[in-house]
Design an enzyme around this catalytic site. Structure first.
Site, mmCIF file in Angstrom:
data_model
loop_
_atom_site.group_PDB
_atom_site.id
_atom_site.type_symbol
_atom_site.label_atom_id
_atom_site.label_comp_id
_atom_site.label_asym_id
_atom_site.label_seq_id
_atom_site.Cartn_x
_atom_site.Cartn_y
_atom_site.Cartn_z
ATOM 1 N N ARG A 101 0.717 -1.074 -0.121
ATOM 2 C CA ARG A 101 -0.130 0.150 -0.004
ATOM 3 C C ARG A 101 0.901 1.270 0.094
ATOM 4 N NH1 ARG A 101 -5.320 1.201 3.549
ATOM 5 N NH2 ARG A 101 -6.269 -0.201 1.886
ATOM 6 N N HIS A 128 -7.019 0.382 -6.654
ATOM 7 C CA HIS A 128 -7.569 -0.384 -5.202
ATOM 8 C C HIS A 128 -7.877 -2.008 -6.026
ATOM 9 C CE1 HIS A 128 -7.599 -1.774 -1.281
ATOM 10 N NE2 HIS A 128 -8.625 -0.865 -1.028
ATOM 11 N N GLN A 131 -9.792 -4.203 -3.651
ATOM 12 C CA GLN A 131 -11.135 -3.845 -3.518
ATOM 13 C C GLN A 131 -12.199 -4.101 -4.724
ATOM 14 O OE1 GLN A 131 -12.234 -2.047 -0.440
ATOM 15 N NE2 GLN A 131 -14.136 -2.748 -1.114
ATOM 16 N N ASP A 221 -17.590 6.458 -2.146
ATOM 17 C CA ASP A 221 -16.620 6.341 -1.542
ATOM 18 C C ASP A 221 -16.378 7.929 -0.870
ATOM 19 O OD1 ASP A 221 -13.912 5.786 -0.455
ATOM 20 O OD2 ASP A 221 -12.897 5.753 -2.030
ATOM 21 N N CYS A 261 -16.506 1.028 -0.003
ATOM 22 C CA CYS A 261 -15.359 0.222 0.383
ATOM 23 C C CYS A 261 -14.916 0.367 1.836
ATOM 24 C CB CYS A 261 -14.279 0.682 -0.357
ATOM 25 S SG CYS A 261 -13.826 2.405 -0.144
ATOM 26 N N ARG A 289 -13.577 -9.203 0.976
ATOM 27 C CA ARG A 289 -12.018 -8.915 0.935
ATOM 28 C C ARG A 289 -11.380 -9.930 1.412
ATOM 29 N NH1 ARG A 289 -10.238 -3.691 0.955
ATOM 30 N NH2 ARG A 289 -8.184 -4.813 0.528
HETATM 31 N N1 CP Z 1 -11.396 -0.533 2.295
HETATM 32 C C1 CP Z 1 -10.237 -0.809 2.669
HETATM 33 O O1 CP Z 1 -9.078 -0.931 1.888
HETATM 34 O O2 CP Z 1 -10.000 -0.541 3.811
HETATM 35 P P1 CP Z 1 -8.528 -0.216 4.554
HETATM 36 O O3 CP Z 1 -7.999 0.908 4.004
HETATM 37 O O4 CP Z 1 -8.897 -0.012 6.077
HETATM 38 O O5 CP Z 1 -7.711 -1.279 4.412
HETATM 39 N N1 NVA Z 2 -10.352 6.224 -1.747
HETATM 40 C C1 NVA Z 2 -10.135 5.991 -0.328
HETATM 41 C C2 NVA Z 2 -10.265 4.209 0.115
HETATM 42 C C3 NVA Z 2 -9.793 3.873 1.204
HETATM 43 C C4 NVA Z 2 -9.987 2.364 1.243
HETATM 44 C C5 NVA Z 2 -8.582 6.134 0.176
HETATM 45 O O1 NVA Z 2 -7.739 6.175 -0.875
HETATM 46 O O2 NVA Z 2 -8.396 6.832 1.301
#
Ligand code: CP
Ligand code: NVA
Length: 304
Positions: A101, A128, A131, A221, A261, A289
């Site tokens: 990440r 993502h 997701q 989102d 998400c 997930r």
């Molecule tokens: N939806 C998602 O990726 O959540 P986190 O940021 O908690 O991993």
């Molecule tokens: N769009 C959001 C998704 C988090 C899972 C972010 O990038 O913060």
């Protein structure tokens, strides 16, 4: 050896293969069975940003499969202490896959170039894919076969929206995306979509009502993603009118599902009555997930 940096990396048949594995593993999980498919395999979890779902669902999923995960925080100096090339070449000597990440998508693209083990994108500013796979898997469980159905995404055309869009294009699910002016998809992404999925049923609008009409599910989102905190005030103003509330849900199909998400901000992109109401499937979505990522890991590593 394959990477999953974006959902463009997976063909329709490959996504269906992952879903078939997921279905099997999820059914076994429900009966208490944890098949040891990846004994002795080690997956590194490399996170530049916070996470609940991605981190915990990977860690638990890897345990279920009989493998081990290593959570690597800032002390390993990823993207700081040495070049991405050295980091990637060296960590590939130790682990079988890396979930990463990162703030910048280019970081993951560059890392993958130098890794000789699989790299899975656990979220970047641009995409993502885990997701997106869980979202499409959830919709498959809820709707069955996709042709004839349409879903809507209302809000920022961000990382989550991009992966959802590629997934819909790959699996022949019609999607309407409504974003405020200036927050739609970038041209290079739209051009690639057109190239890779010329027959996909995708529409882009600035009108949430138009997008949700006839939708079997409405997805949103956050308006301000991780890394964009300095823009919060401007975004709150620019996204006015894009909240998914009961009035907007009423324009979708009767009993349309609400998806997010997570994490969510009640009172911003979604009203509390919608996300906490009977149409919401956000918890099932989050649960999937783990099941889908077990499918991805088994597909990537189980055959090596
Ligand atoms: N939806 C998602 O990726 O959540 P986190 O940021 O908690 O991993
Ligand atoms: N769009 C959001 C998704 C988090 C899972 C972010 O990038 O913060």
């Amino acid at each position: 050896m394959r990477h999953v940096v974006s959902l463009f990396d997976l063909s329709t048949a490959e996504i269906e293969a992952i879903f078939a594995i997921t279905r099997d593993l999820k059914a076994k999980h429900a009966t208490g069975l944890r098949e040891s498919i990846l004994p002795g395999r080690v997956v590194a979890l490399l996170f530049e940003k916070p996470s609940l779902r991605t981190r915990v669902s990977f860690e638990t999923g890897i345990s279920h499969l009989g493998g081990n995960s290593l959570f690597l925080g800032s002390e390993v100096g990823f993207n700081a202490r040495e070049s991405l090339a050295d980091f990637g070449r060296v960590i590939s000597q130790y682990v079988d896959a890396i979930v990463v990440r990162a703030f910048r998508h280019e970081t993951v693209v560059e890392l993958a170039k130098h890794c000789t083990c699989s790299v899975i994108n656990g979220l970047t500013d641009y995409s993502h894919p885990c997701q997106g796979l869980a979202d499409l898997y959830t919709l498959r469980e809820l709707l069955g076969k996709f042709p004839g159905h349409k879903i809507a995404y209302v809000g920022d055309a961000n990382n989550v929206a991009r992966s959802l869009t590629i997934g819909c294009a790959r699996l022949d699910l019609a999607l309407a995306v409504a974003s405020p002016k200036g927050y739609g998809f970038d041209e290079p992404f739209l051009a690639r979509l057109k190239r890779e999925a010329p027959h996909a049923n995708l529409t882009f609008t600035h009108d949430p009502a138009e997008a949700v009409r006839g939708a079997a599910a409405v997805y949103t989102d956050v308006w301000t993603s991780m890394g964009q905190e300095a823009e919060t005030e401007r975004r709150m103003a620019d996204f006015a009118g894009f909240q998914v509330d009961a009035r907007l849900m009423a324009l979708a199909k009767e009993d349309a599902y609400f998806m997010h998400c997570l994490p969510a901000h009640r009172g911003e992109e979604v009203s509390a009555d919608v996300i906490d109401g009977p149409q919401s499937v956000v918890v099932e979505q989050a649960g999937n997930r783990m099941h889908v990522q077990k499918g991805v890991l088994t597909w990537l590593l189980g055959r090596e």
